[in-house]
Design a protein around this motif. Structure first.
Motif, mmCIF file in Angstrom:
data_model
loop_
_atom_site.group_PDB
_atom_site.id
_atom_site.type_symbol
_atom_site.label_atom_id
_atom_site.label_comp_id
_atom_site.label_asym_id
_atom_site.label_seq_id
_atom_site.Cartn_x
_atom_site.Cartn_y
_atom_site.Cartn_z
ATOM 1 N N LEU A 1 0.577 -1.312 0.150
ATOM 2 C CA LEU A 1 0.086 -0.034 0.025
ATOM 3 C C LEU A 1 0.962 1.117 -0.162
ATOM 4 O O LEU A 1 0.528 2.178 -0.523
ATOM 5 C CB LEU A 1 -0.968 -0.246 1.442
ATOM 6 N N GLU B 1 -1.878 -4.816 -2.179
ATOM 7 C CA GLU B 1 -2.375 -4.814 -1.040
ATOM 8 C C GLU B 1 -3.792 -3.728 -0.934
ATOM 9 O O GLU B 1 -4.507 -3.508 -0.106
ATOM 10 C CB GLU B 1 -1.360 -4.363 0.104
ATOM 11 N N ILE B 2 -3.614 -2.838 -1.840
ATOM 12 C CA ILE B 2 -4.536 -1.698 -2.017
ATOM 13 C C ILE B 2 -6.012 -2.272 -2.103
ATOM 14 O O ILE B 2 -6.592 -1.592 -1.999
ATOM 15 C CB ILE B 2 -4.017 -0.669 -3.223
ATOM 16 N N LEU C 1 -7.783 1.664 4.339
ATOM 17 C CA LEU C 1 -7.312 2.767 3.608
ATOM 18 C C LEU C 1 -7.475 4.132 4.436
ATOM 19 O O LEU C 1 -7.318 5.050 3.781
ATOM 20 C CB LEU C 1 -8.374 2.936 2.174
ATOM 21 N N PRO D 1 -7.744 2.596 -5.656
ATOM 22 C CA PRO D 1 -8.457 1.668 -4.378
ATOM 23 C C PRO D 1 -9.698 1.765 -4.514
ATOM 24 O O PRO D 1 -10.440 2.480 -5.238
ATOM 25 C CB PRO D 1 -7.938 3.047 -3.535
#
Length: 833
Positions: free
Chosen positions: A144, A366-367, A372, A396
């Motif tokens: 991320l 990972e995003i 977030l 995202p």
């Protein structure tokens, strides 16, 4: 001894590496373009050789090169290796910056930083003053922080610094896709030079523990192969268990066991990374950190369990859990390649060969599955209230963005338009996840920033203070720990406390419990004991459990810091004991008191109580009398529907009416209402509730109430038709009336003694003569003798056989040869006739 020399053409290296073949092409690409992409396999030398090569480029203009690494262990190893190449120490021309370490000076030209540190650097200085190039090493891992760092660096390059060079470097990556994002820049590829690696598949028993199979495989490799071994396992727990098994079974003093994972002291990590001393061989038990970003000397045997542990965020409950997944084919290839760095090697895989093709091609970025909230706060600080306005390889997910926005708004970090607030800036001042930063800042207002910062340190630096579930014991262990790692984290935590306390007036210490401090970060994870020891209901409505033998299992309340597992089976990994006073102090503003009424299925009764509730947790309740209303009538109807409408006191006539209407609905269509159990249960609030005025229990409902409800369901026009088309009774030629059975599957049925039908030449029908009744013809003793839907055909056909049998059995009853012309009767013949 130096292993490089400088000349006027740049840096030349005495020890050749595969990456050397493309260094000139790379220099040319970055000389002519603002960005490029470098794809080179593990072991090619890109991590250390590329920054040293670029250090002398004219376009750099004396500015720094930043080298981003996904982990501290990789950053430290890269910095130390480059410094040794220059015959220097880290902190001179090669610097290092990561959590708990900062070694840079006025001479530093190359600075190795972790990806998270880079994000803070660029947000604090959007122009990246003094930086000429940003190199994203091991970009294929798609963390991320790496994705966010690249998005911010691109925005900086396009809006503020067109002279900034950006170079993503990767072992396995779709280079063309990244190059397009950067503006169709050149892609430089290094073929690398790896020695051949033989692959051997060891079929895995799915019923056996992975630790046992890995220990067996290590022992097998120690017997069959030479050189050091690198064994890949999912996480720290499996590594420790394999280490314990091998300590019991490996007797050779020349074999050194060396665990390797992130939550270790640098000294322990060095044991795994450094070359083995002469005459010794290592067995390195590592997580996926050893796939590409670090080099382990002397390894020629790799054992791959085929599993990795990755974080997965669940937005609905705000929990990030670690999930064990199968590795991708790309990761399996990288692990295998570790065996062929310096000589021919062997790779043992704990799966069958055909299963390789079923592995996913690449790991998921990972995003796509991360929390977030930190990314959204960083974007807001950058000025991007909508993160999707930035350039991403994989944008995202919108749902995760909205979940993060809601959380940050609750933390008062963002305003209604998504802009960062003064509180948001204070949260960003602490290098912590937003919730933990909010905890430390809130605690500072009560004079307890130090304790809150220590809790935050335990949560961001895994393995500190031991592994007990009880936060108090973990904190005691952390405070007693005299290792360098623990000491560095205590210093770091003290710094966070100072930052959080700055700007606060001198606070009067309130001595909040650990549970209250923890609830500042995780109010929705306040839990109340329920049922068996170790079972808790959290304020967010989720159930969670811990070992029933643990002392925390008997605590009336807890606050959970870490959770693991699925929604159906959530384990508590870290928590603080609490009592009701803690809950009231921590979340009193969210406790609501209200009168609640619900349906008790056991007694089929509405019950009312005055309830004090913290979200999903019922703290206390006091019985109240139920006040009947339209709402309670609907609740009673819904409760009865769940029990089943067959529990209602239907009369026989009402049951028959429902069956008659059901027959007509099946025969004629949907103009007739659906009065089946399922349909009435689904609509109980509509048809039943209006007739439950003043009632609070099933026992108060009578057949008259149900009759009124049925009348309302059946319009007058249909009521008239139902008697004509589906009569309740059949009048036999004897004048007797017999109920028609509409409940039996198929056509409506009539059960009648055969003598009462004598004289009939037409079959009995209903629905204006359209539908013949199914006749169940009975003997004088009411035993079945025939079922027919063609009475005239029966008279002419099988009646003779029935008559012959019945006449002998029931001689006092008439059995005429021609029943169609005989007189019907319900009586036996008089005696003597």
């Amino acid at each position: 001894m130096r292993n490089l020399r400088l000349d006027t053409n740049g840096m030349k290296f005495d020890t050749p590496l595969p990456i050397d073949d493309v260094l000139d092409a790379l220099r040319g690409a970055l000389g002519a373009h603002a960005s490029a992409v470098l794809v080179a396999p593990p072991g090619a030398g890109k991590t250390t050789r590329v920054p040293l090569t670029l250090m002398g480029e004219s376009w750099l203009g004396g500015r720094k090169i930043l080298v981003l690494e996904p982990r501290r262990i990789a950053a430290r190893a890269a910095a130390e290796r480059m410094a040794r190449t220059l015959s220097e120490s880290v902190g001179e021309r090669v610097g290092l910056r990561a959590r708990m370490v900062s070694k840079s000076g006025p001479k530093t030209r190359i600075e190795v930083v972790t990806e998270g540190v880079f994000t803070r650097m660029i947000l604090d200085d959007p122009e990246l003053s003094g930086v000429g190039a940003v190199l994203f090493d091991e970009f294929h891992e798609r963390s991320l922080d790496a994705d966010l760092g690249l998005a911010l660096a691109l925005d900086c390059q396009r809006g503020l610094r067109d002279d900034l060079r950006i170079l993503p470097m990767s072992a396995t990556l779709d280079g063309a896709r990244v190059a397009k994002l950067l503006g169709d820049v050149p892609v430089i590829e290094s073929e690398g030079r790896a020695f051949p690696v033989e692959t051997r598949h060891l079929a895995r028993d799915p019923n056996a523990r992975i630790e046992d199979q890995m220990a067996d495989a290590v022992l097998r490799a120690l017997r069959a192969e030479s050189g050091s071994i690198l064994a890949f396992l999912p996480g720290q727990g499996e590594i420790r268990r394999v280490e314990e098994r091998l300590k019991e079974r490996v007797c050779d003093p020349a074999v050194v066991l060396a665990p390797l994972y992130g939550a270790m002291d640098a000294k322990a990590q060095d044991l795994a990374l450094e070359p083995s001393r002469a005459g010794l061989r290592k067995v390195v038990l590592a997580t996926s950190i050893a796939e590409t970003s670090i080099t382990i000397e002397g390894v020629r045997v790799v054992i791959d369990c085929g599993l990795a542990r990755v974080p997965r965020f669940e937005p609905d409950v705000g929990v990030t859990r670690l999930e064990t997944v199968r590795v991708s084919r790309a990761a399996a290839d990288q692990r295998r390649g570790r065996a062929g760095r310096t000589e021919p090697g062997v790779c043992y895989r704990l799966w069958d060969e055909p299963q390789t093709q079923s592995l996913p091609a690449f790991g998921e970025p990972e995003i796509r599955s991360a929390d977030l909230s930190g990314l959204l706060l960083d974007c807001a600080e950058w000025g991007a209230t909508d993160p999707l306005a930035l350039s991403w390889i994989d944008p995202p997910p919108r749902t995760a963005i909205e979940a993060a926005r809601e959380e940050l708004t609750e933390l008062e970090a963002l305003d209604a338009k998504g802009r960062i607030t003064a509180m948001g800036k204070r949260l960003r001042a602490l290098p912590l996840p937003p919730r933990l930063a909010r905890m430390v800042i809130a605690a500072a207002g009560n004079g307890q920033a130090d304790e809150a910062a220590e809790i935050a340190a335990l949560m961001v630096e895994r393995g500190l203070g031991g592994n007990d579930i009880d936060l108090a014991l973990r904190l005691e262990g952390f405070r007693r720990d005299r290792s360098r790692r623990a000491g560095d984290m205590r210093k770091l935590a003290a710094g966070w406390a100072r930052v959080a306390s700055s700007g606060h007036p001198a606070a009067l210490r309130e001595d909040m419990s650990l549970a209250r401090l923890l609830a500042l970060a995780f109010p929705e994870r306040i839990g109340k004991a329920r049922g068996a020891p170790g079972q808790f209901l959290l304020a967010n409505g989720r159930g969670a459990n811990l070992d029933p033998a643990h002392p925390l299992a008997r605590s009336p309340y807890i606050v959970a810091a870490e959770l693991s597992g699925s929604a159906a089976s959530t384990r508590i990994l870290l928590a603080a004991a609490a009592d009701e006073a803690d809950v009231i102090a921590a979340a009193g503003h969210r406790i609501r008191e209200a009168d609640e009424t619900d349906f008790d299925q056991e007694t089929a009764t509405l019950k009312a109580r005055r309830v004090r509730r913290l979200d999903a947790i019922r703290l206390a309740n006091e019985p109240r009398a139920v006040v009947a209303s339209d709402e309670t009538a609907r609740m009673l109807a819904a409760g009865i529907a769940k029990l089943g409408v067959d529990r209602l006191p239907w009369s026989k006539a009402q049951i028959q009416l429902r069956h008659r209407v059901g027959f007509l609905r099946a025969a004629e269509g949907e103009e007739w209402p659906d009065l089946s159990d399922d349909a009435l249960a689904a609509t109980a609030g509509e048809w039943l509730a209006p007739f439950l005025d003043g009632k609070t229990k099933l026992a108060e409902i009578g057949a008259d109430d149900l009759g009124a409800a049925l009348d309302a369901l059946l319009p007058w026009t249909l009521k008239r038709r139902v008697d004509d088309e589906a009569p309740t009774h059949f009048e036999a030629p004897t004048g007797n009336r017999h109920a028609i059975d509409y409940e039996t599957a198929g056509a409506p049925a009539l059960h009648i003694r055969v003598q009462e039908l004598f004289g009939l030449t037409r079959h009995p029908c209903i629905a204006d003569g359209k539908l013949p009744l199914t006749l169940h013809l009975l003997s004088p003793a009411h035993r079945p003798i025939q079922i027919t839907r063609d009475l005239p055909g029966f008279w002419k056909g099988s009646w003779a056989a029935v008559k012959a049998e019945m006449k002998g059995r029931y001689p006092r009853h008439p059995w005429p040869d021609d029943p169609a012309s005989a007189a019907p009767t319900a009586r036996a013949k008089p005696r003597g006739t």
